[in-house]
Design a protein around this motif. Sequence first.
Motif, short mmCIF file in Angstrom:
data_model
loop_
_atom_site.label_atom_id
_atom_site.label_comp_id
_atom_site.label_asym_id
_atom_site.label_seq_id
_atom_site.Cartn_x
_atom_site.Cartn_y
_atom_site.Cartn_z
N TRP A 250 0.85 -1.18 0.00
CA TRP A 250 0.00 0.00 0.00
C TRP A 250 0.89 1.24 0.00
CZ3 TRP A 250 -5.45 -0.29 0.24
CH2 TRP A 250 -5.96 -1.58 0.43
N GLU A 251 0.41 2.30 -0.62
CA GLU A 251 1.14 3.57 -0.59
C GLU A 251 0.16 4.71 -0.40
OE1 GLU A 251 1.07 6.24 -2.83
OE2 GLU A 251 -0.05 5.39 -4.52
N VAL A 252 0.67 5.79 0.24
CA VAL A 252 -0.11 7.01 0.40
C VAL A 252 0.68 8.15 -0.24
CG1 VAL A 252 0.82 7.56 2.72
CG2 VAL A 252 -1.42 8.45 2.03
N ALA A 257 -4.18 20.32 -4.90
CA ALA A 257 -5.08 21.00 -3.98
C ALA A 257 -6.27 20.08 -3.72
CB ALA A 257 -5.55 22.33 -4.56
N GLY A 258 -6.07 19.17 -2.79
CA GLY A 258 -7.02 18.10 -2.55
C GLY A 258 -6.55 16.83 -3.25
N GLY A 259 -7.17 15.70 -2.90
CA GLY A 259 -6.91 14.48 -3.64
C GLY A 259 -5.77 13.63 -3.13
N ASP A 260 -5.36 13.76 -1.85
CA ASP A 260 -4.42 12.77 -1.31
C ASP A 260 -5.04 11.38 -1.48
OD1 ASP A 260 -2.77 14.81 -0.54
OD2 ASP A 260 -3.07 14.54 1.62
N GLU A 261 -4.19 10.37 -1.76
CA GLU A 261 -4.70 9.04 -2.08
C GLU A 261 -4.00 7.96 -1.26
OE1 GLU A 261 -5.48 9.86 -6.87
OE2 GLU A 261 -4.19 8.20 -6.22
N LEU A 262 -4.78 6.96 -0.83
CA LEU A 262 -4.24 5.70 -0.36
C LEU A 262 -4.52 4.68 -1.46
CD1 LEU A 262 -3.03 3.83 1.85
CD2 LEU A 262 -5.38 3.42 2.61
N ASN A 263 -3.45 4.02 -1.94
CA ASN A 263 -3.59 3.09 -3.05
C ASN A 263 -3.08 1.70 -2.69
OD1 ASN A 263 -4.59 4.81 -5.24
ND2 ASN A 263 -2.63 5.88 -5.02
N LEU A 264 -3.79 0.68 -3.14
CA LEU A 264 -3.29 -0.69 -3.16
C LEU A 264 -2.47 -0.83 -4.43
CD1 LEU A 264 -3.15 -3.62 -2.18
CD2 LEU A 264 -5.34 -4.01 -3.32
N VAL A 265 -1.18 -1.11 -4.27
CA VAL A 265 -0.26 -1.10 -5.41
C VAL A 265 -0.29 -2.45 -6.12
CG1 VAL A 265 2.12 -0.75 -6.15
CG2 VAL A 265 1.20 0.58 -4.23
N GLN A 298 -8.07 2.78 -9.23
CA GLN A 298 -8.82 3.68 -8.36
C GLN A 298 -8.20 3.72 -6.96
OE1 GLN A 298 -11.53 5.36 -9.84
NE2 GLN A 298 -10.53 4.35 -11.58
N PRO A 299 -8.17 4.89 -6.31
CA PRO A 299 -7.68 4.93 -4.93
C PRO A 299 -8.60 4.15 -4.00
CG PRO A 299 -8.62 7.05 -5.56
CD PRO A 299 -8.58 6.22 -6.80
N ALA A 300 -7.98 3.52 -2.99
CA ALA A 300 -8.78 2.83 -1.98
C ALA A 300 -9.60 3.84 -1.18
CB ALA A 300 -7.88 2.03 -1.05
N THR A 301 -9.02 5.01 -0.96
CA THR A 301 -9.73 6.15 -0.40
C THR A 301 -8.92 7.38 -0.74
OG1 THR A 301 -10.86 7.02 1.58
CG2 THR A 301 -8.64 6.18 1.89
N GLU A 343 -10.27 -2.52 4.22
CA GLU A 343 -11.38 -3.47 4.09
C GLU A 343 -11.35 -4.04 2.68
OE1 GLU A 343 -14.45 -0.70 5.09
OE2 GLU A 343 -14.25 -1.07 7.25
N GLY A 344 -10.69 -5.17 2.52
CA GLY A 344 -10.51 -5.74 1.20
C GLY A 344 -9.58 -4.87 0.38
N GLU A 345 -10.06 -4.36 -0.76
CA GLU A 345 -9.28 -3.44 -1.57
C GLU A 345 -9.72 -2.00 -1.39
OE1 GLU A 345 -8.96 -4.64 -5.64
OE2 GLU A 345 -7.96 -6.53 -5.13
N ALA A 346 -10.61 -1.78 -0.43
CA ALA A 346 -11.07 -0.43 -0.09
C ALA A 346 -10.54 -0.04 1.28
CB ALA A 346 -12.59 -0.37 -0.11
N ALA A 347 -10.76 1.19 1.67
CA ALA A 347 -10.31 1.68 2.97
C ALA A 347 -11.20 2.83 3.40
CB ALA A 347 -8.85 2.13 2.88
N ARG A 348 -11.22 3.07 4.69
CA ARG A 348 -11.99 4.21 5.22
C ARG A 348 -11.28 4.77 6.44
NH1 ARG A 348 -14.60 2.65 9.84
NH2 ARG A 348 -14.69 0.38 10.17
N GLU A 349 -11.33 6.08 6.55
CA GLU A 349 -10.75 6.72 7.73
C GLU A 349 -11.64 6.44 8.94
OE1 GLU A 349 -9.81 11.12 9.58
OE2 GLU A 349 -9.64 10.85 7.40
N VAL A 350 -11.01 6.03 10.04
CA VAL A 350 -11.74 5.75 11.27
C VAL A 350 -11.77 6.98 12.16
CG1 VAL A 350 -11.83 4.31 13.34
CG2 VAL A 350 -11.17 3.30 11.15
N THR A 351 -10.58 7.54 12.42
CA THR A 351 -10.49 8.71 13.28
C THR A 351 -9.12 9.34 13.13
OG1 THR A 351 -10.92 9.52 15.53
CG2 THR A 351 -9.59 7.53 15.33
N ARG A 352 -8.92 10.47 13.80
CA ARG A 352 -7.63 11.15 13.85
C ARG A 352 -7.28 11.44 15.29
NH1 ARG A 352 -7.91 15.35 8.67
NH2 ARG A 352 -9.01 13.87 7.32
N HIS A 353 -6.02 11.27 15.60
CA HIS A 353 -5.50 11.59 16.93
C HIS A 353 -4.63 12.84 16.78
CE1 HIS A 353 -7.09 7.76 18.27
NE2 HIS A 353 -6.49 7.19 17.25
N GLU A 354 -5.14 13.93 17.34
CA GLU A 354 -4.56 15.25 17.10
C GLU A 354 -3.34 15.52 17.98
OE1 GLU A 354 -5.85 17.70 14.96
OE2 GLU A 354 -7.16 16.12 14.20
#
Length: 387
Positions: A250-252, A257-265, A298-301, A343-354
């Motif tokens: 995986w890579e991030v 201006a927007g569009g950061d990606e997490l990808n399954l390579v 496609q990006p995972a997220t 989650e499989g080939e997809a992903a989702r943000e759960v939370t952020r620790h500031e």
Amino acid sequence: MIRSARLFAALSVSTLALASCANAESGETAPPAAASAMPFAVTEVATFEEPWAIAFAPGTATLFVTEKAGTLKFIDTASGQIGTVSGVPTVDYGGQGGLGDVAFLPAEASDSLGNRTIYLSWAEAGEADTRGAVVGKGTLVCSAATTCAIEGLSVIWRQTPKVTGRGHYSHRLAVSPDGKYLFVASGERQKMQPAQDTSVTLGKIVRLNLDGTPAAGNPMADKGGVTAEIWSYGHRNILGMDWDAQGRLWEVEHGPAGGDELNLVKPAANYGWPIRSNGEHYNGDPIPDHTADDGFAQPATSWNPVIAPGDMLIYTGDMFAAWKGHALMAGLASQAIVDVAIEGEAAREVTRHEFDARLRSIAQGPDGALWVAQDGKGAKLLKLTAR
């Protein structure tokens, strides 16, 4: 002296202004969607100058820290004792360039610190005000608790071609789980179009043998030259790579201006930059969004506003059970650890620790604790442990 500070609540969320293209690697807007109380205690362990990468020597509790201006240090995390490594190359320091990543071979895990292979990446000057990322391989030899040297360091890979500017080197390193291959993230150097040009290695992930030669079985191996090195392409500025429990890479990467990606390579996959992005150009010009039928991976997220990742790992420890198998990203402008469930080939943000500082790099310790290096001058090295 090691100082401890327990953080009992999340820090307040600040609204961050959008940065210019020149500051893209440093981070753009990143107001978090959700923040949580921190499930860990934070210990301030040491201070470094512009740390860029941190990595444990396998089999040890010794953490190596690259400092961007060209110094490699190490810290015995049990005692807090810090040493410096000699034999480090001269780097082209400036902008986003300097000393980059550090990596070791898992197969050489040993409780003896020295006499093991070490890989470094850095920015190298070329002719006519050009620069490019390089990767070097040498042998780490340690004669005392605070004295190590790199012997026989030689460049085994160069980003092709060298170009003007000081941005988007990427140069993250990842050794494959089977220990046979070295993967190198090669940024598009803020030139955009080369990411789609398979005659160059800008905007690519390359797969190499451990000696830096192109690996057999690469998708374009039959074309020869630097094209034979390419594993995937259409990337912008990759700043984090890691492997999941299934052995998938995986890579991030930073978007514009927007569009950061997490990808399954995946091998031969084209991730679309600069033809597709879920962001837009800094001058406001639109870029077509990724769509399911556009022919690109496609990006995972993705994130818009961005998270401005500085680094990423996929957590495998037991100290934080809720994070096992999650991608944890050190955020620059977001000033957060971003927790992403795969989650499989997809992903989702759960939370952020500031946090109240930009976070440059993240590593997992032998006991499952997390280690985080802040960004910039006088940056703190933090240890995160379960409450």
